[in-house]
Design an enzyme around this catalytic site. Structure first.
Site, PDB file in Angstrom:
ATOM      1  N   LYS A  71      11.413  88.497  -0.037  1.00  0.00           N
ATOM      2  CA  LYS A  71      10.439  87.929   0.905  1.00  0.00           C
ATOM      3  C   LYS A  71      11.231  87.429   2.099  1.00  0.00           C
ATOM      4  CE  LYS A  71       5.913  86.877   0.695  1.00  0.00           C
ATOM      5  NZ  LYS A  71       4.933  87.570  -0.133  1.00  0.00           N
ATOM      6  N   GLY A  75     -10.890  81.235   1.540  1.00  0.00           N
ATOM      7  CA  GLY A  75     -10.199  81.994   2.584  1.00  0.00           C
ATOM      8  C   GLY A  75     -10.963  83.261   2.906  1.00  0.00           C
ATOM      9  N   GLY A 110      -9.694  85.651   5.241  1.00  0.00           N
ATOM     10  CA  GLY A 110      -8.788  86.528   5.982  1.00  0.00           C
ATOM     11  C   GLY A 110      -8.845  87.897   5.333  1.00  0.00           C
ATOM     12  N   ASN A 111      -7.775  88.650   5.445  1.00  0.00           N
ATOM     13  CA  ASN A 111      -7.774  90.035   4.946  1.00  0.00           C
ATOM     14  C   ASN A 111      -8.120  90.120   3.458  1.00  0.00           C
ATOM     15  OD1 ASN A 111      -7.320  92.850   5.087  1.00  0.00           O
ATOM     16  ND2 ASN A 111      -5.242  92.565   4.337  1.00  0.00           N
ATOM     17  N   VAL A 112      -7.522  89.254   2.635  1.00  0.00           N
ATOM     18  CA  VAL A 112      -7.730  89.325   1.182  1.00  0.00           C
ATOM     19  C   VAL A 112      -9.144  88.867   0.798  1.00  0.00           C
ATOM     20  CG1 VAL A 112      -6.870  88.587  -1.090  1.00  0.00           C
ATOM     21  CG2 VAL A 112      -5.252  88.920   0.808  1.00  0.00           C
ATOM     22  N   GLY A 113      -9.527  87.686   1.280  1.00  0.00           N
ATOM     23  CA  GLY A 113     -10.841  87.128   0.932  1.00  0.00           C
ATOM     24  C   GLY A 113     -11.978  88.005   1.423  1.00  0.00           C
TER      25      GLY A 113
HETATM   26  N1  GLU Z   1       2.700  90.270   1.344  1.00  0.00           N
HETATM   27  C1  GLU Z   1       2.173  91.092   0.307  1.00  0.00           C
HETATM   28  C2  GLU Z   1       2.404  90.438  -1.062  1.00  0.00           C
HETATM   29  O1  GLU Z   1       2.660  89.258  -1.135  1.00  0.00           O
HETATM   30  C3  GLU Z   1       2.674  92.525   0.373  1.00  0.00           C
HETATM   31  C4  GLU Z   1       4.131  92.713   0.109  1.00  0.00           C
HETATM   32  C5  GLU Z   1       4.623  94.134   0.302  1.00  0.00           C
HETATM   33  O2  GLU Z   1       3.842  95.044   0.395  1.00  0.00           O
HETATM   34  O3  GLU Z   1       5.848  94.289   0.322  1.00  0.00           O
HETATM   35  O4  GLU Z   1       2.247  91.048  -2.066  1.00  0.00           O
END
Ligand code: GLU
Length: 368
Positions: free
Chosen positions: A73, A178, A180-183
């Site tokens: 990350k 939320g 956003g994209n996920v919610g």
């Molecule tokens: N940010 C997303 C996660 O937390 C995607 C990570 C990715 O595709 O590398 O899973």
């Protein structure tokens, strides 16, 4: 013997670009199963500690989804609400240039909090290698996460959890933290399949209606006005109060550390699906499990994004990507729940056993 959770990440890189003020870092948690995979988080408070925890989640997420990636990350310290688009672009570009030595060999970036397909385009161009990140725009041959892969996966994880609890999606009430994209996409797919969406939150508050919210109308209001609380037909309450509503399913889809041990008595949902990463500590999950609440942990439920990243990495079509997300999330959530009685009903323990075993199998020397 040292437990893996006490062992830190494999590598941490910290990078600066004094002229633009770029200050960022990459935490590579594990390279055992392939290059470290994980998104770029941009917030004013992002820290090596926070990113390290998220990188560990990525190790388990990629392993459980059986993808040829390790966990990683990264973070760029910046308040994206107070900088211009030009400044944001410069920060992302300098970050990408500083990571040329490790991306894509050791780190493959992706979208995360406050980064999206636009930032991935900047990142890939400045890095000079398209393989350095995923979640790129379609015009670059990418599969943007804005297609809804994570929310689609969260929806499928929810279906498996409902089946496990012998509940029918058509008579299920859902609250989503939320929008956003996920919610957004979790709300879309669940309401399209008959669930009753009764509450949705964003930073402006919660919009709640026990008789159900109309997803299409809500989506239009959010697009036009930027706030879910401008939706007319419902009660408004403060954002955090969404966690205590009388619903069957609570989906977390935005902020980290949302639920604390002090909230446990207040939670009425029968199922919590972690669409966001680390919405609570493992201790809080344990307390909720003792209350009889079924929790689908982050690295099980929200792997749709990284599965889409894998599909992009392999050059798959959008259609194949969605099929892969459905197949992997359904299969993994089902196996994890099937093994529950071997793990005293701890879903995280059940999932972790599979993910950890796979990492250990390929890495005998790293004590995982
Ligand atoms: N940010 C997303 C996660 O937390 C995607 C990570 C990715 O595709 O590398 O899973």
């Amino acid at each position: 013997m040292v437990e893996f959770d006490e062992i830190g990440p494999e590598k941490i890189f910290e990078v600066y670009h004094p002229k633009t003020g770029m200050h960022g870092f990459v935490v590579i948690d594990s390279l055992a199963r392939g290059p470290g995979k994980g998104g770029i988080r941009m917030t004013p408070s992002v820290s090596v500690e926070e990113v390290s925890k998220l990188a560990r989640v990525m190790t388990w997420k990629c392993s459980l989804a059986d993808l040829p990636f390790g966990g990683a990350k990264s973070g760029i310290i910046a308040d994206d609400k107070s900088i211009s688009k030009k400044e944001k672009k410069e920060l992302v570009e300098e970050f990408a240039k500083a990571l040329k030595l490790i991306s894509p060999s050791m780190y493959i970036a992706a979208p995360d909090m406050n980064t999206s397909e636009q930032e991935m385009e900047w990142f890939a161009k400045a890095n000079g290698n398209k393989k350095s990140c995923t979640g790129k725009p379609k015009k670059m041959g990418g599969l943007p996460h804005e297609l809804g892969s994570t929310g689609f996966g969260v929806y499928h994880a929810t279906l498996v959890a409902l089946k496990h609890k012998k509940m029918n999606v058509k008579s299920t009430t859902v609250a989503i933290e939320g929008f956003g994209n996920v919610g957004w996409f979790a709300a879309k797919f669940l309401s399209e399949h008959g669930a009753k969406l009764v509450a949705v939150s964003d930073s402006s508050g919660v919009i709640y209606n026990k008789d159900g919210l109309n997803f299409k109308e809500l989506a239009m209001v959010k697009k036009e006005k930027g706030r879910v609380t401008d939706y007319q037909d419902g009660t408004r309450i403060p954002s955090r109060d969404i966690i205590g509503l009388e619903v069957d399913v609570l989906i977390t889809a935005a902020i980290p550390d949302l639920i604390s041990p002090g909230d446990v008595d207040n939670i009425k949902a029968k199922i919590i699906v972690e669409g966001s990463n680390i919405p609570m500590t493992h201790e809080t999950e344990e307390l909720l499990t003792k209350k009889g609440i079924l929790i689908i942990p982050d690295f099980v439920a929200n792997a749709g994004g990284v599965i889409s990243s894998y599909a992009e990495h392999k050059g798959f079509s959008e259609k194949k990507m969605f099929e892969l997300v459905e197949e992997k999330i359904t299969k993994n959530t089902s196996i994890v729940l099937k093994n529950l009685d071997k793990h005293e009903n701890c879903v995280r323990c059940s999932a972790l056993t599979i993910a950890r075993d796979r990492v250990r199998k390929v890495c005998k020397v790293c004590r995982l």
